[in-house]
Design a protein around this motif. Structure first.
Motif, PDB file in Angstrom:
ATOM      1  N   ARG A  27       0.821  -1.210   0.000  1.00 44.12           N
ATOM      2  CA  ARG A  27       0.000   0.000   0.000  1.00 44.12           C
ATOM      3  C   ARG A  27       0.860   1.267   0.000  1.00 44.12           C
ATOM      4  O   ARG A  27       0.504   2.265  -0.632  1.00 44.12           O
ATOM      5  CB  ARG A  27      -0.914  -0.027   1.231  1.00 44.12           C
ATOM      6  N   GLU A  80      -6.632  -3.301  -4.289  1.00 42.23           N
ATOM      7  CA  GLU A  80      -7.031  -1.895  -4.336  1.00 42.23           C
ATOM      8  C   GLU A  80      -6.439  -1.331  -5.611  1.00 42.23           C
ATOM      9  O   GLU A  80      -5.236  -1.493  -5.856  1.00 42.23           O
ATOM     10  CB  GLU A  80      -6.487  -1.144  -3.121  1.00 42.23           C
ATOM     11  N   SER A 130     -16.072  -1.915  -4.627  1.00 42.86           N
ATOM     12  CA  SER A 130     -16.454  -0.903  -3.655  1.00 42.86           C
ATOM     13  C   SER A 130     -15.630   0.365  -3.827  1.00 42.86           C
ATOM     14  O   SER A 130     -14.585   0.359  -4.483  1.00 42.86           O
ATOM     15  CB  SER A 130     -16.240  -1.445  -2.236  1.00 42.86           C
ATOM     16  N   ARG A 131     -16.089   1.419  -3.184  1.00 42.27           N
ATOM     17  CA  ARG A 131     -15.380   2.701  -3.208  1.00 42.27           C
ATOM     18  C   ARG A 131     -14.003   2.535  -2.571  1.00 42.27           C
ATOM     19  O   ARG A 131     -13.853   1.882  -1.539  1.00 42.27           O
ATOM     20  CB  ARG A 131     -16.186   3.745  -2.439  1.00 42.27           C
ATOM     21  N   LEU A 132     -12.999   3.131  -3.175  1.00 43.82           N
ATOM     22  CA  LEU A 132     -11.636   3.117  -2.643  1.00 43.82           C
ATOM     23  C   LEU A 132     -11.294   4.500  -2.122  1.00 43.82           C
ATOM     24  O   LEU A 132     -11.494   5.502  -2.816  1.00 43.82           O
ATOM     25  CB  LEU A 132     -10.641   2.716  -3.746  1.00 43.82           C
ATOM     26  N   ASP A 133     -10.770   4.562  -0.915  1.00 43.02           N
ATOM     27  CA  ASP A 133     -10.359   5.822  -0.307  1.00 43.02           C
ATOM     28  C   ASP A 133      -8.926   6.125  -0.762  1.00 43.02           C
ATOM     29  O   ASP A 133      -7.949   5.724  -0.117  1.00 43.02           O
ATOM     30  CB  ASP A 133     -10.446   5.720   1.214  1.00 43.02           C
ATOM     31  N   VAL A 134      -8.796   6.824  -1.875  1.00 41.26           N
ATOM     32  CA  VAL A 134      -7.494   7.134  -2.472  1.00 41.26           C
ATOM     33  C   VAL A 134      -6.678   8.016  -1.531  1.00 41.26           C
ATOM     34  O   VAL A 134      -5.469   7.819  -1.364  1.00 41.26           O
ATOM     35  CB  VAL A 134      -7.666   7.785  -3.856  1.00 41.26           C
ATOM     36  N   ALA A 135      -7.323   8.972  -0.871  1.00 37.57           N
ATOM     37  CA  ALA A 135      -6.609   9.869   0.033  1.00 37.57           C
ATOM     38  C   ALA A 135      -5.959   9.090   1.181  1.00 37.57           C
ATOM     39  O   ALA A 135      -4.844   9.415   1.601  1.00 37.57           O
ATOM     40  CB  ALA A 135      -7.553  10.937   0.581  1.00 37.57           C
ATOM     41  N   ALA A 136      -6.617   8.051   1.672  1.00 38.43           N
ATOM     42  CA  ALA A 136      -6.046   7.237   2.746  1.00 38.43           C
ATOM     43  C   ALA A 136      -4.810   6.488   2.274  1.00 38.43           C
ATOM     44  O   ALA A 136      -3.845   6.322   3.028  1.00 38.43           O
ATOM     45  CB  ALA A 136      -7.093   6.248   3.279  1.00 38.43           C
ATOM     46  N   ASP A 171     -12.032  -0.715  -4.663  1.00 41.77           N
ATOM     47  CA  ASP A 171     -11.583  -1.759  -3.758  1.00 41.77           C
ATOM     48  C   ASP A 171     -12.266  -3.034  -4.241  1.00 41.77           C
ATOM     49  O   ASP A 171     -13.486  -3.156  -4.176  1.00 41.77           O
ATOM     50  CB  ASP A 171     -11.989  -1.432  -2.325  1.00 41.77           C
TER      51      ASP A 171
END
Length: 159
Positions: free
Chosen positions: A84, A111, A147-153, A106
């Motif tokens: 990651r 990811e 699912s939605r991926l939190d790119v900022a995280a 996701d």
């Protein structure tokens, strides 16, 4: 008959319209190392010193336009990152360069982010989860998600 299970994709060659522009993207932003260059006609790039993972050439495509939507051709080239943090580092470089993402997901097993290179080629940048963490249905079959991926995280893990 099936292909041998240890078979791997060794490298990808892309026809590009402008070699310097393609190198600026694949080396300057994504971070691949140029291992060899043949003038304004071709370049070979790699990760980790391999002779090449990516070939870029203008032999049949100098100054050309991307193929129109709805035609056959390469959907995308996928680049697997080891973890990651490494994925976050390249996503940070893309953000710093103002390079737009076309999507992010996701998939449960991985990811992934999706974008388009300067020549209209699709690019997937992803990291796999450990197989033990893959989502499974009650019968044990793989149950991938979208699912939605939190790119900022992920970018936050770049440091």
């Amino acid at each position: 008959m099936t292909i041998h299970p240890e078979t791997r994709v060794g490298h990808v060659h892309l026809k590009v319209a402008d070699l310097d522009r393609a190198i600026a993207f694949y080396s300057g932003i994504l971070g691949f190392e140029v291992t060899q260059r043949y003038g304004a006609q071709a370049a070979f790039l790699s990760a980790g010193g391999y002779h090449h993972h990516l070939g870029l050439n203008t032999w049949e495509s100098r100054g050309s336009t991307p193929p129109p939507a709805g035609h056959t051709g390469l959907y995308h080239t996928a680049f697997l990152f080891p973890d990651r943090k490494a994925l976050g580092q390249v996503l940070k470089r893309l953000a710093d360069a103002g390079w737009p993402l076309d999507g992010a997901a996701d998939h449960g097993v991985s990811e992934a982010v999706y974008l388009t290179d300067p020549d209209g080629n699709g690019v997937e940048l992803y990291r796999d989860r450990a197989e033990a963490d893959w989502p499974r249905a009650p019968d044990g079959t793989l149950a991938m998600t979208n699912s939605r991926l939190d790119v900022a995280a992920i970018i936050a893990e770049a440091d």
